[in-house]
Write an enzyme that holds these catalytic residues in place. Structure first.
Site, PDB file in Angstrom:
ATOM      1  N   SER A  29      13.596 -74.547 -49.287  1.00  0.00           N
ATOM      2  CA  SER A  29      14.376 -73.293 -48.820  1.00  0.00           C
ATOM      3  C   SER A  29      14.338 -72.220 -49.789  1.00  0.00           C
ATOM      4  O   SER A  29      13.981 -70.873 -49.164  1.00  0.00           O
ATOM      5  CB  SER A  29      16.052 -73.413 -48.407  1.00  0.00           C
ATOM      6  OG  SER A  29      16.292 -74.777 -47.490  1.00  0.00           O
ATOM      7  N   ARG A  33      12.417 -68.165 -48.352  1.00  0.00           N
ATOM      8  CA  ARG A  33      12.795 -66.879 -48.391  1.00  0.00           C
ATOM      9  C   ARG A  33      12.581 -66.380 -49.328  1.00  0.00           C
ATOM     10  O   ARG A  33      12.168 -64.674 -49.240  1.00  0.00           O
ATOM     11  CB  ARG A  33      14.420 -67.555 -48.977  1.00  0.00           C
ATOM     12  CG  ARG A  33      15.166 -68.022 -47.908  1.00  0.00           C
ATOM     13  CD  ARG A  33      16.510 -68.706 -48.211  1.00  0.00           C
ATOM     14  NE  ARG A  33      16.850 -69.101 -47.279  1.00  0.00           N
ATOM     15  CZ  ARG A  33      17.106 -69.304 -46.478  1.00  0.00           C
ATOM     16  NH1 ARG A  33      16.311 -70.855 -46.608  1.00  0.00           N
ATOM     17  NH2 ARG A  33      18.118 -70.728 -45.449  1.00  0.00           N
ATOM     18  N   GLY A 100      11.294 -74.342 -39.179  1.00  0.00           N
ATOM     19  CA  GLY A 100      12.481 -74.925 -38.179  1.00  0.00           C
ATOM     20  C   GLY A 100      12.867 -73.106 -39.589  1.00  0.00           C
ATOM     21  O   GLY A 100      13.209 -72.330 -38.479  1.00  0.00           O
ATOM     22  N   ARG A 128      12.198 -77.943 -30.044  1.00  0.00           N
ATOM     23  CA  ARG A 128      13.391 -77.220 -30.664  1.00  0.00           C
ATOM     24  C   ARG A 128      14.037 -76.335 -30.325  1.00  0.00           C
ATOM     25  O   ARG A 128      13.987 -75.587 -30.003  1.00  0.00           O
ATOM     26  CB  ARG A 128      13.432 -77.175 -31.965  1.00  0.00           C
ATOM     27  CG  ARG A 128      12.651 -78.487 -33.002  1.00  0.00           C
ATOM     28  CD  ARG A 128      11.989 -78.482 -34.475  1.00  0.00           C
ATOM     29  NE  ARG A 128      13.679 -78.557 -35.020  1.00  0.00           N
ATOM     30  CZ  ARG A 128      14.104 -78.067 -36.452  1.00  0.00           C
ATOM     31  NH1 ARG A 128      12.771 -78.432 -37.127  1.00  0.00           N
ATOM     32  NH2 ARG A 128      15.059 -78.483 -36.912  1.00  0.00           N
ATOM     33  N   SER A 173      25.265 -73.948 -39.249  1.00  0.00           N
ATOM     34  CA  SER A 173      23.432 -73.897 -39.261  1.00  0.00           C
ATOM     35  C   SER A 173      23.178 -72.395 -40.882  1.00  0.00           C
ATOM     36  O   SER A 173      23.427 -71.766 -40.805  1.00  0.00           O
ATOM     37  CB  SER A 173      22.593 -73.495 -38.587  1.00  0.00           C
ATOM     38  OG  SER A 173      21.018 -73.046 -38.573  1.00  0.00           O
ATOM     39  N   ASP A 326      19.705 -82.489 -44.455  1.00  0.00           N
ATOM     40  CA  ASP A 326      18.045 -83.670 -44.509  1.00  0.00           C
ATOM     41  C   ASP A 326      18.311 -85.396 -45.552  1.00  0.00           C
ATOM     42  O   ASP A 326      16.597 -85.340 -44.849  1.00  0.00           O
ATOM     43  CB  ASP A 326      18.006 -82.748 -45.210  1.00  0.00           C
ATOM     44  CG  ASP A 326      17.796 -81.129 -44.494  1.00  0.00           C
ATOM     45  OD1 ASP A 326      17.057 -81.393 -43.143  1.00  0.00           O
ATOM     46  OD2 ASP A 326      16.602 -80.350 -44.713  1.00  0.00           O
ATOM     47  N   LYS A 353      16.929 -81.816 -35.274  1.00  0.00           N
ATOM     48  CA  LYS A 353      15.456 -81.418 -36.955  1.00  0.00           C
ATOM     49  C   LYS A 353      14.445 -81.525 -35.969  1.00  0.00           C
ATOM     50  O   LYS A 353      14.029 -81.884 -34.991  1.00  0.00           O
ATOM     51  CB  LYS A 353      16.452 -82.586 -37.539  1.00  0.00           C
ATOM     52  CG  LYS A 353      17.334 -81.933 -37.927  1.00  0.00           C
ATOM     53  CD  LYS A 353      17.518 -81.021 -38.772  1.00  0.00           C
ATOM     54  CE  LYS A 353      19.211 -80.461 -39.210  1.00  0.00           C
ATOM     55  NZ  LYS A 353      19.165 -79.106 -39.737  1.00  0.00           N
ATOM     56  N   ARG A 357      17.168 -87.434 -35.270  1.00  0.00           N
ATOM     57  CA  ARG A 357      16.274 -88.375 -36.683  1.00  0.00           C
ATOM     58  C   ARG A 357      17.841 -89.024 -36.543  1.00  0.00           C
ATOM     59  O   ARG A 357      17.392 -90.035 -37.089  1.00  0.00           O
ATOM     60  CB  ARG A 357      16.721 -86.897 -37.478  1.00  0.00           C
ATOM     61  CG  ARG A 357      15.658 -86.516 -38.146  1.00  0.00           C
ATOM     62  CD  ARG A 357      15.932 -85.671 -39.606  1.00  0.00           C
ATOM     63  NE  ARG A 357      14.863 -85.198 -40.177  1.00  0.00           N
ATOM     64  CZ  ARG A 357      14.495 -84.135 -41.489  1.00  0.00           C
ATOM     65  NH1 ARG A 357      15.414 -83.739 -41.456  1.00  0.00           N
ATOM     66  NH2 ARG A 357      13.447 -83.485 -41.205  1.00  0.00           N
ATOM     67  N   ARG A 399      10.246 -86.419 -43.028  1.00  0.00           N
ATOM     68  CA  ARG A 399      11.768 -87.451 -43.571  1.00  0.00           C
ATOM     69  C   ARG A 399      11.747 -88.513 -42.842  1.00  0.00           C
ATOM     70  O   ARG A 399      11.995 -89.319 -43.884  1.00  0.00           O
ATOM     71  CB  ARG A 399      12.475 -85.827 -43.524  1.00  0.00           C
ATOM     72  CG  ARG A 399      12.559 -85.195 -44.641  1.00  0.00           C
ATOM     73  CD  ARG A 399      13.838 -84.254 -44.736  1.00  0.00           C
ATOM     74  NE  ARG A 399      13.672 -83.054 -44.611  1.00  0.00           N
ATOM     75  CZ  ARG A 399      13.345 -82.349 -46.151  1.00  0.00           C
ATOM     76  NH1 ARG A 399      13.022 -83.040 -47.722  1.00  0.00           N
ATOM     77  NH2 ARG A 399      12.967 -81.104 -45.952  1.00  0.00           N
TER      78      ARG A 399
HETATM   79  C1  S3P Z   1      17.702 -75.027 -43.751  1.00  0.00           C
HETATM   80  C2  S3P Z   1      18.662 -75.651 -43.367  1.00  0.00           C
HETATM   81  C3  S3P Z   1      18.738 -76.485 -42.724  1.00  0.00           C
HETATM   82  C4  S3P Z   1      17.974 -77.979 -43.129  1.00  0.00           C
HETATM   83  C5  S3P Z   1      16.242 -76.802 -43.620  1.00  0.00           C
HETATM   84  C6  S3P Z   1      16.372 -76.364 -43.947  1.00  0.00           C
HETATM   85  C7  S3P Z   1      17.063 -73.631 -44.396  1.00  0.00           C
HETATM   86  O1  S3P Z   1      18.556 -76.285 -41.149  1.00  0.00           O
HETATM   87  O2  S3P Z   1      18.062 -79.022 -41.834  1.00  0.00           O
HETATM   88  O3  S3P Z   1      16.185 -77.775 -43.902  1.00  0.00           O
HETATM   89  O4  S3P Z   1      16.769 -73.217 -45.247  1.00  0.00           O
HETATM   90  O5  S3P Z   1      17.712 -72.769 -44.329  1.00  0.00           O
HETATM   91  P1  S3P Z   1      20.246 -76.103 -40.136  1.00  0.00           P
HETATM   92  O6  S3P Z   1      20.550 -74.249 -40.384  1.00  0.00           O
HETATM   93  O7  S3P Z   1      19.234 -75.973 -38.473  1.00  0.00           O
HETATM   94  O8  S3P Z   1      20.608 -77.008 -41.098  1.00  0.00           O
END
Ligand code: S3P
Length: 447
Positions: A29, A33, A100, A128, A173, A326, A353, A357, A399
């Site tokens: 994450s 970013r 994603g 997705r 989310s 996750d 996901k 999952r 995963r």
């Molecule tokens: C993430 C948010 C989560 C997580 C993903 C990373 C992020 O997804 O499952 O692996 O970095 O913001 P969701 O926001 O769809 O729950």
């Protein structure tokens, strides 16, 4: 991006005690970013410990296509930003592979720009839902000019004059929250997101670190109101990426379930929005000791000493789901080795996901002789000796692949996954790292 279409199976087999001090790769994450904020900031952002998984490298490629410079020099990533609102229209489609987070955050970052951007991904990402980020972008004035059913591939065209919105997230989310906040950066006025429950807060923390103004209020009903002032001055930063708790989850559970193990996982990020799994494993009786707690790059990090433990089943409440979203596949592996029943509640988001999952986890457990029940948004696992011997379809889900390789370390027969390449998404070097601790793997079917 690799589509991982050629299937190369891999099996893991019953192993002796796992030992040693290990480090897992940087947080996914924070890695996404740091590249994205670096790309829109003024000046240089220097990133130490970036996760070099395929997901994050796809974000790096996209930032280059939008006009930022991203270079690796002496092990660090140097990002020279374009400045806010100064992206150029990409000539080619932005291909996010399996990521994603990459695609949804980037839709926010670029979706309000007055040009056309095309987005695509692999078969998993194409399946997705993107409507969850397209809906708020549409309210800001962005048009979806190509694409069907709000799925990839699709193209966005930003408006001449985007409008700030106040948006209550329909689901928990962090990706959707982050998309709205990143889009709000380029819009004059205040953009507001209200999240029903607290999700990972890296976007808020890092935006503040880069110079944006945010007001965050915890409301009496448990929701959080996050208000962002548009058009901030963002300045390049030095970012140190801590080890990913979602990757640390694999050696953590492995050491708990393989008899005689004693390992230390170093520098793990302990952000409270990310450590629901550790709380759960301690409730199950896991011997996990935190040491050397310190603050690095604005996050608390710690070393985790983990010793094999007799685990017992617990009920994991729905409100813990965002802090371990996750980690349910690997928790299910711990549950398969625990005494009694583990009940996991509030799992509806697991269905959207990298794979469904919930179904993928239940199917993998059953293929290996573990007794479990899949509900619409629940999973119940009854622990005991694990027969193993199954070949688990990974469905392009890293995963799922890693979780079932951990199950094989304690099963009577080897456990196989159909595709050894899925780990490259988030955990390059997974097999090597586990081999240094004493785990046994075998290419082929393990038969
Ligand atoms: C993430 C948010 C989560 C997580 C993903 C990373 C992020 O997804 O499952 O692996 O970095 O913001 P969701 O926001 O769809 O729950």
């Amino acid at each position: 991006m690799s589509a991982h279409t050629t299937l190369e199976p891999l099996a893991s087999a019953s192993s002796g005690p796992l030992t040693g001090n290990v480090r897992v790769p940087g947080d996914k994450s924070i890695s996404h970013r740091s590249l994205m904020l670096g790309a829109i900031a003024e000046g240089e952002t220097i990133i130490e410990g970036l996760l070099e998984g395929e997901d994050v490298l796809a974000s790096a490629a996209a930032m280059r296509q939008l006009g930022a410079s991203v270079e690796k020099i002496d092990g660090r990533y140097h990002v020279t930003g374009t400045g806010l609102g100064a992206f150029r229209q990409p000539e080619e489609v932005l291909d996010f592979g399996n990521a994603g987070t990459g695609v949804r955050l980037c839709m926010g970052l670029v979706g309000t720009h007055d040009f056309t951007t095309r987005f695509d991904g692999d078969a998993s990402l194409r399946s997705r839902p993107m409507g969850r980020v397209l809906d708020p972008l549409r309210l800001m004035g962005t048009e979806v000019i190509e694409g069907e059913d709000d799925k990839l591939p699709l193209a966005l065209r930003g408006p001449k004059t985007p409008v700030p919105i106040e948006y209550a997230l329909p689901m928990a989310s962090a990706q959707v929250k982050s998309c709205v906040l990143l889009a709000g950066l380029t819009i004059p006025g205040t953009t507001v997101v209200i999240e029903p429950v607290r999700t990972r807060d890296h976007t808020e923390n890092m935006l503040t670190g880069f110079g944006a103004q945010l007001e965050i209020i915890d409301q009496p009903d448990g929701s959080r109101r996050i208000a962002l002032e548009g058009l901030p001055k963002l300045t390049g930063q030095r970012v140190t990426v801590p080890a990913d708790p979602s990757s640390a989850a694999f050696p953590l559970v492995a050491a708990l379930i393989v008899p005689g193990s004693d390992i230390t996982i170093e520098n793990v990020m302990m952000n409270p929005t990310r450590i629901g799994l550790i709380d759960t494993l301690i409730e199950m009786g896991g011997d996990i000791t935190l040491s050397n707690q310190r603050v690095s790059g604005g996050e608390t990090i710690a070393d985790l000493r983990v010793k094999s433990s007799a685990l017992k089943g617990v009920t994991v409440p729905a409100d813990r789901a965002p802090s371990m979203i996750d980690e349910y596949p690997i928790l299910a592996i711990a549950a398969a080795c625990a005494q009694g029943e583990t009940v996991m509640l509030g799992l509806e988001e697991l269905r959207v996901k990298e794979s469904d999952r919930l179904t993928a986890t239940a199917r993998g457990l059953k293929l290996n002789g573990v007794d479990c029940t899949e509900g619409p948004d629940t999973l119940t696992v009854r622990g005991g000796p694990v027969p193993g011997g199954g070949m688990v379809p990974t469905s392009l889900d890293h995963r799922i692949g890693m979780s079932f390789l951990i199950l094989g370390l304690v099963a009577k027969q080897p456990v196989s996954i159909d595709n050894r390449r899925v780990m490259d998404t988030s955990f390059p070097g997974f097999v090597d790292l586990f081999e240094t601790m004493g785990a046994r793997f075998d290419t082929g079917t393990g038969a």
